[in-house]
Design a protein around this motif. Structure first.
Motif, PDB file in Angstrom:
ATOM      1  N   HIS A 190       0.904  -1.012  -0.017  1.00 55.40           N
ATOM      2  CA  HIS A 190       0.058  -0.097   0.032  1.00 55.40           C
ATOM      3  C   HIS A 190       0.792   1.421   0.002  1.00 55.40           C
ATOM      4  N   GLU A 191       0.246   2.226  -0.597  1.00 58.87           N
ATOM      5  CA  GLU A 191       0.813   3.567  -0.753  1.00 58.87           C
ATOM      6  C   GLU A 191      -0.156   4.701  -0.690  1.00 58.87           C
ATOM      7  N   ALA A 192      -0.387   5.313   0.419  1.00 55.94           N
ATOM      8  CA  ALA A 192      -1.197   6.388   0.653  1.00 55.94           C
ATOM      9  C   ALA A 192      -0.911   7.787  -0.010  1.00 55.94           C
ATOM     10  N   GLU A 193      -1.768   8.538  -0.838  1.00 55.09           N
ATOM     11  CA  GLU A 193      -1.203   9.669  -1.630  1.00 55.09           C
ATOM     12  C   GLU A 193      -2.378  10.533  -1.717  1.00 55.09           C
ATOM     13  N   LEU A 194      -1.936  11.835  -1.767  1.00 53.59           N
ATOM     14  CA  LEU A 194      -2.835  12.843  -2.231  1.00 53.59           C
ATOM     15  C   LEU A 194      -2.785  12.830  -3.402  1.00 53.59           C
ATOM     16  N   ALA A 195      -4.007  13.023  -4.254  1.00 55.36           N
ATOM     17  CA  ALA A 195      -4.276  13.179  -5.508  1.00 55.36           C
ATOM     18  C   ALA A 195      -4.708  14.661  -6.150  1.00 55.36           C
ATOM     19  N   ILE A 217      -1.995  13.056   6.308  1.00 56.26           N
ATOM     20  CA  ILE A 217      -2.224  11.803   5.408  1.00 56.26           C
ATOM     21  C   ILE A 217      -1.916  10.528   6.183  1.00 56.26           C
ATOM     22  N   GLN A 218      -2.772   9.775   6.347  1.00 59.55           N
ATOM     23  CA  GLN A 218      -2.778   8.517   6.973  1.00 59.55           C
ATOM     24  C   GLN A 218      -3.334   7.253   6.442  1.00 59.55           C
ATOM     25  N   LEU A 219      -2.889   6.050   6.874  1.00 62.63           N
ATOM     26  CA  LEU A 219      -3.448   4.892   6.119  1.00 62.63           C
ATOM     27  C   LEU A 219      -3.580   4.010   7.340  1.00 62.63           C
ATOM     28  N   THR A 220      -4.723   3.115   7.269  1.00 60.54           N
ATOM     29  CA  THR A 220      -4.785   2.030   8.024  1.00 60.54           C
ATOM     30  C   THR A 220      -5.047   0.789   7.511  1.00 60.54           C
ATOM     31  N   GLY A 266       6.397   4.088   5.661  1.00 59.71           N
ATOM     32  CA  GLY A 266       5.447   3.199   6.283  1.00 59.71           C
ATOM     33  C   GLY A 266       4.729   2.310   5.508  1.00 59.71           C
ATOM     34  N   VAL A 267       4.908   2.236   4.027  1.00 56.22           N
ATOM     35  CA  VAL A 267       4.621   1.137   3.079  1.00 56.22           C
ATOM     36  C   VAL A 267       4.781  -0.101   3.691  1.00 56.22           C
ATOM     37  N   GLY A 268       3.821  -0.854   3.312  1.00 60.24           N
ATOM     38  CA  GLY A 268       3.864  -2.254   3.816  1.00 60.24           C
ATOM     39  C   GLY A 268       2.737  -3.141   3.062  1.00 60.24           C
ATOM     40  N   ASN A 292      -7.083  -2.606   8.365  1.00 60.25           N
ATOM     41  CA  ASN A 292      -7.878  -3.466   9.310  1.00 60.25           C
ATOM     42  C   ASN A 292      -7.984  -2.610  10.638  1.00 60.25           C
ATOM     43  N   GLY A 293      -7.711  -1.217  10.545  1.00 66.32           N
ATOM     44  CA  GLY A 293      -8.019  -0.194  11.649  1.00 66.32           C
ATOM     45  C   GLY A 293      -6.530  -0.045  12.232  1.00 66.32           C
ATOM     46  N   GLU A 294      -5.639  -0.584  11.873  1.00 68.17           N
ATOM     47  CA  GLU A 294      -4.231  -0.615  12.600  1.00 68.17           C
ATOM     48  C   GLU A 294      -3.332   0.409  11.709  1.00 68.17           C
ATOM     49  N   GLN A 295      -2.788   1.591  12.438  1.00 68.08           N
ATOM     50  CA  GLN A 295      -2.144   2.605  11.528  1.00 68.08           C
ATOM     51  C   GLN A 295      -0.762   1.961  10.989  1.00 68.08           C
ATOM     52  N   ARG A 296      -0.703   2.254   9.573  1.00 70.44           N
ATOM     53  CA  ARG A 296       0.467   1.984   9.005  1.00 70.44           C
ATOM     54  C   ARG A 296       1.410   3.117   8.518  1.00 70.44           C
ATOM     55  N   GLN A 297       0.535   3.983   8.043  1.00 76.32           N
ATOM     56  CA  GLN A 297       1.171   5.148   7.443  1.00 76.32           C
ATOM     57  C   GLN A 297       0.816   6.515   8.136  1.00 76.32           C
ATOM     58  N   LEU A 298       1.639   7.521   8.442  1.00 79.03           N
ATOM     59  CA  LEU A 298       1.087   8.697   8.855  1.00 79.03           C
ATOM     60  C   LEU A 298       2.424   9.878   8.645  1.00 79.03           C
TER      61      LEU A 298
END
Length: 261
Positions: free
Chosen positions: A111-116, A186-189, A233-235, A191-197
């Protein structure tokens, strides 16, 4: 204004999202399209009664890699001196709630969370001082990546361009100024667990840099999307995971990973 694209009873339309409480949001159906002058029809539909679609159907998605220093370092890459672009095809785009299909050719989906950034008008060779004029608004994006394929093949077309690798949504926020967009959480979870912030202020190359860079080479069309990079925090993602990207001032994009049928 939050502009969503949705379907109801087999019809597709754009609507302005109204309300503050998630369970009370309604859509005021737009007369026309958001890339030109339009009016609100006054016909309102509860958001719970529609299916949200990708907020735009881009002719092209231009993505910029390694635009956050910590992300570049976590993968053992050098920080690029200039913006580093690649493409995702329109067939990669899916909307909120749509399934991310785990490709059969990878064993390391990430995963990679991004602003578009959503382009609002046809433009080319955009000067830095005019970038705000060509932006319709901003949305959440997920750059889903087959990391093992990316490393093995070097050229990123398959690793980042496969079907369902570009979730966008839930809507386009047009009230954010260019200055606002430069410092958002910008954050990514998973299954509810934070991975990126992270914060968009951590970008190496600014939104202006990216628009100027790519528009020097090609014409951008209304609805085209620019992905601005991901914080550290990608994973990994696995079948059954629910992944959510939340960006301050915009909203949350949620998708689930399924086995490709």
């Amino acid at each position: 204004m939050r502009i969503a694209r949705f379907s109801i009873d087999g019809n597709v339309a754009f609507g302005a999202v109204e309300g503050d409480k998630p369970d009370e949001l309604v859509l005021d159906i737009i007369k026309g399209i958001p890339f030109a002058d339009f009016e609100l029809s006054g016909t309102k539909v509860p958001l719970s009664k529609v299916r949200l679609l990708p907020p735009v159907l881009p002719n092209k998605v231009v993505a910029f890699g390694r635009n956050y220093a910590e992300h570049a370092r976590e993968l053992g890459n050098e920080v690029p001196d200039a913006p580093f672009a690649f493409f995702k095809p329109s067939t990669a785009v899916i909307g909120p709630g749509d399934a991310i299909q785990y490709p059969s050719f990878t064993e390391d989906l990430q995963h990679e969370a991004e602003l578009a950034v959503v382009i609002g008008r046809m433009c080319r060779e955009v000067p830095r001082e005019r970038v705000a004029d060509v932006v319709l608004g901003y949305t959440c994006a997920l750059d889903v990546t087959a990391r093992d394929v990316q490393r093995r093949e070097k050229q990123w077309a398959r690793a980042k361009g496969f079907d369902t690798s570009c979730p966008l949504g839930p809507w386009v926020e047009t009230d954010l100024s260019l200055q606002d967009a430069k410092d958002l959480t910008i954050q990514l979870t998973v299954n509810g667990e934070q991975r990126q912030l992270g914060r968009t202020s951590e970008m190496i190359h600014s939104i202006e840099d990216l628009v100027v860079n790519i528009s020097e080479a090609m014409t951008l069309l209304p609805g085209d999307v620019i992905l601005t990079g991901t914080p550290a925090g990608v994973g990994p993602l696995h079948v059954g995971d629910e992944v959510a990207v939340t960006i301050e001032g915009i909203g949350t994009l949620t998708n689930k990973v399924v086995k490709r049928g």
